[in-house]
Motif scaffolding. Structure first.
Motif, PDB file in Angstrom:
ATOM      1  N   THR A   1       1.577   6.504  64.149  1.00 13.25           N
ATOM      2  CA  THR A   1       1.644   5.332  63.281  1.00 13.25           C
ATOM      3  C   THR A   1       0.233   4.837  62.989  1.00 13.25           C
TER       4      THR A   1
ATOM      5  N   GLN B   1      -4.535  -8.670  56.470  1.00  8.94           N
ATOM      6  CA  GLN B   1      -4.308  -7.291  56.878  1.00  8.94           C
ATOM      7  C   GLN B   1      -5.506  -6.673  57.603  1.00  8.94           C
TER       8      GLN B   1
ATOM      9  N   TYR C   1      -0.431   1.641  62.313  1.00  9.82           N
ATOM     10  CA  TYR C   1      -0.533   0.229  62.705  1.00  9.82           C
ATOM     11  C   TYR C   1      -1.115   0.091  64.099  1.00  9.82           C
ATOM     12  N   GLU C   2      -2.052  -0.829  64.232  1.00  9.76           N
ATOM     13  CA  GLU C   2      -2.595  -1.165  65.542  1.00  9.76           C
ATOM     14  C   GLU C   2      -1.673  -2.182  66.178  1.00  9.76           C
ATOM     15  N   ARG C   3      -1.541  -2.112  67.465  1.00  7.35           N
ATOM     16  CA  ARG C   3      -0.643  -3.060  68.154  1.00  7.35           C
ATOM     17  C   ARG C   3      -1.401  -4.125  68.826  1.00  7.35           C
TER      18      ARG C   3
ATOM     19  N   LYS D   1      -5.385  -4.421  61.048  1.00 11.35           N
ATOM     20  CA  LYS D   1      -4.024  -4.017  61.391  1.00 11.35           C
ATOM     21  C   LYS D   1      -3.783  -2.530  61.188  1.00 11.35           C
ATOM     22  N   LEU D   2      -4.620  -1.891  60.392  1.00  6.79           N
ATOM     23  CA  LEU D   2      -4.450  -0.469  60.133  1.00  6.79           C
ATOM     24  C   LEU D   2      -5.633   0.297  60.696  1.00  6.79           C
TER      25      LEU D   2
END
Length: 75
Positions: free
Chosen positions: A71, A57, A73-75, A60-61
């Motif tokens: 959001t 993880q 979440y990283e893209r 990702k945040l």
């Protein structure tokens, strides 16, 4: 209030036995399959699972500068 004997408490025999059992637990410990399994789980399996989740993880945040509705979440 004057002249009373404060801090006089009758000792409960069950609590005394419990205290002695906890104090002397190491004297009566035996390695059995059950205790070995529990020790393995808490010493190796749980930290390994937490480490794996942390590595998967990681990155990702993103909580910095987020507004309502964005959001995390990283893209």
């Amino acid at each position: 209030m004057a002249g009373l004997q404060h801090n006089k408490v009758a000792m409960d025999p069950a609590l005394t036995r419990l205290g002695n059992m906890i104090t002397n637990r190491y004297k009566y410990f035996r390695w059995t399959p059950r205790t070995a399994w529990i020790s393995f789980v808490y010493v190796l399996a749980v930290p390994a699972a937490v480490t794996y989740l942390g590595w998967t993880q990681d990155g990702k945040l993103d909580f910095r500068a987020k507004r309502k509705g964005d959001t995390v979440y990283e893209r």
